[in-house]
Design a protein around this motif. Sequence first.
Motif, PDB file in Angstrom:
ATOM      1  N   TYR A  72      -0.053   7.989  -6.888  1.00  0.00           N
ATOM      2  CA  TYR A  72      -0.839   9.080  -6.517  1.00  0.00           C
ATOM      3  C   TYR A  72      -0.194   9.934  -5.530  1.00  0.00           C
ATOM      4  O   TYR A  72      -1.167  10.383  -4.831  1.00  0.00           O
ATOM      5  N   ASN A  73       1.148  10.241  -5.375  1.00  0.00           N
ATOM      6  CA  ASN A  73       1.580  10.930  -4.347  1.00  0.00           C
ATOM      7  C   ASN A  73       1.221  12.343  -4.594  1.00  0.00           C
ATOM      8  O   ASN A  73       1.804  13.069  -5.589  1.00  0.00           O
ATOM      9  N   ALA A  94      -5.508  10.826  -3.856  1.00  0.00           N
ATOM     10  CA  ALA A  94      -5.071  11.024  -2.425  1.00  0.00           C
ATOM     11  C   ALA A  94      -6.035  11.269  -1.553  1.00  0.00           C
ATOM     12  O   ALA A  94      -6.014  10.823  -0.494  1.00  0.00           O
ATOM     13  N   CYS A 152       0.366   9.078   3.243  1.00  0.00           N
ATOM     14  CA  CYS A 152       0.689   7.577   2.984  1.00  0.00           C
ATOM     15  C   CYS A 152       0.444   6.774   4.284  1.00  0.00           C
ATOM     16  O   CYS A 152       0.091   5.696   4.253  1.00  0.00           O
ATOM     17  N   CYS A 155       0.781  -1.421  -0.017  1.00  0.00           N
ATOM     18  CA  CYS A 155       0.197  -0.231  -0.033  1.00  0.00           C
ATOM     19  C   CYS A 155       0.837   1.341  -0.064  1.00  0.00           C
ATOM     20  O   CYS A 155       0.532   2.098  -0.779  1.00  0.00           O
ATOM     21  N   ASP A 163       2.478   1.715  -3.487  1.00  0.00           N
ATOM     22  CA  ASP A 163       1.290   2.066  -4.350  1.00  0.00           C
ATOM     23  C   ASP A 163       1.196   3.546  -4.242  1.00  0.00           C
ATOM     24  O   ASP A 163       1.191   4.233  -5.440  1.00  0.00           O
ATOM     25  N   TYR A 164       0.955   3.867  -3.111  1.00  0.00           N
ATOM     26  CA  TYR A 164       0.754   5.420  -2.857  1.00  0.00           C
ATOM     27  C   TYR A 164       2.016   6.214  -3.644  1.00  0.00           C
ATOM     28  O   TYR A 164       1.828   7.260  -4.476  1.00  0.00           O
ATOM     29  N   TYR A 165       3.206   6.176  -3.318  1.00  0.00           N
ATOM     30  CA  TYR A 165       4.286   6.795  -3.796  1.00  0.00           C
ATOM     31  C   TYR A 165       4.544   6.586  -5.441  1.00  0.00           C
ATOM     32  O   TYR A 165       5.008   7.356  -5.992  1.00  0.00           O
ATOM     33  N   ILE A 225      -3.242   6.427   4.969  1.00  0.00           N
ATOM     34  CA  ILE A 225      -3.697   5.129   3.939  1.00  0.00           C
ATOM     35  C   ILE A 225      -3.253   4.048   4.334  1.00  0.00           C
ATOM     36  O   ILE A 225      -4.036   2.835   4.330  1.00  0.00           O
ATOM     37  N   ALA A 279      -8.497   8.588  -0.949  1.00  0.00           N
ATOM     38  CA  ALA A 279      -7.804   7.425  -0.014  1.00  0.00           C
ATOM     39  C   ALA A 279      -7.832   7.665   1.312  1.00  0.00           C
ATOM     40  O   ALA A 279      -8.003   7.089   2.345  1.00  0.00           O
ATOM     41  N   TYR A 280      -7.359   8.945   1.687  1.00  0.00           N
ATOM     42  CA  TYR A 280      -7.148   9.530   2.953  1.00  0.00           C
ATOM     43  C   TYR A 280      -8.360   9.423   3.855  1.00  0.00           C
ATOM     44  O   TYR A 280      -8.554   8.839   4.903  1.00  0.00           O
TER      45      TYR A 280
END
Length: 409
Positions: free
Chosen positions: A55-56, A70, A285, A47, A50-52, A288, A73-74
């Motif tokens: 969709y960072n 982002a 991140c 996870c 995947d974030y970085y 999430i 997800a947050y």
Amino acid sequence: MIEKELMFDVEKIRKDFPILHREVNGKPLIYFDNAATSQTPQQVIDCIVDYYSRYNANIHRGVHTLSQEATNAYEEARIKVQQHFNAAKPYEIIMTSGTTDSINLVANGFSAILTKGDEILVSALEHHSNIVPWQMLCEQTGAILKVIPMFESGQLDMETYTSLLNERTKLVFCNHVSNALGVINPIAFIIEKAHEVGAAVLIDGAQASPHIKADVQALDVDFYVTSAHKICGPTGVGVLYGKEEWLLKLPPYKGGGEMIDQVTFEKTTYAGLPHKFEAGTPNICGVIAFGAALDYMNNIGFETIAAYENELLHYATEKLLAVGDVTIYGTGKKVSVISFNIDNIHPYDIGTIVDKLGIAVRTGHHCAQPIMDFYKIPGTVRASFSFYNTKKEIDTFIEAIKKAKMMLS
């Protein structure tokens, strides 16, 4: 329950944790320091990657696609936390940097509410992070800090607690589970009695959260705090649950972006909940990934986890006592933590020897010096077990303890 237990496969679960497959000092790692921080499953690591990777971006502020992804997800992670602890509303969940940050947020808020002569109660079993902020608060406000005493068993003296409560009591603070001893405190009783005199209650759930799924509405608790890294999540992320009525009363903890409504040089107005307490760019991140960690543990099931860990606790306790000359601190209802000493041997020396054998335990006062002072000891060896540990690991640990005892006696 039975079906979940039948489905519980510790060897399969262990495959989810990459760190459990490394060696330390030429020996397979045995990680028994879970009370300090839990290990992270691959699903949570994925996870984070995947974030970085995809969709960072900063949240709540951009109209572009990455920012929207982002943000979604947050906020989905916030809802996961809300549902996990059964908070009434998502905005009663404030994301922080950890339990200590959450406690300080509340303490800072009450500095504007308390007056000289008000009383606050804290238990004798607290971590330093649930002592020092309240001492600072008393210094600022003139409030008086009183201590709920403990028995030799590690349990709190509830008769004395009820006698300490009065109309001047404004706040009560207690951990759900002692980080040093593993003892589970009677928080439902503590909350009920505090509310009878109109006092608010903050429960430190950092040590309970990996083992117990707290229902904040059923408990009727005013504040409940914990850290993600205790629950298979990343470090640098924490949670403050607060009843809406209390969060509205408290002033903002920090000033900056996101927590404002309107800013001019003449006056600033603040945003509503939860943003009022979430100044600046958060650990996006991490939050999430914390949601992913809760998904992971809830998929296994907290009842299943508790049953398995309780089995490990009883197995280890029996084996350890058989070593001889062992004192275990904290009895009664506990989570899977054993805090112990061997007669005439310093805990640090034991910890050093077992580390050479690839076994990670915690030694020292565990940021709970008043407890050690109560027992008149310099510290303890603390072995804390998680659902990914095994009886075979405990057997290896016991042999290491025997070796350490022989070498140091």
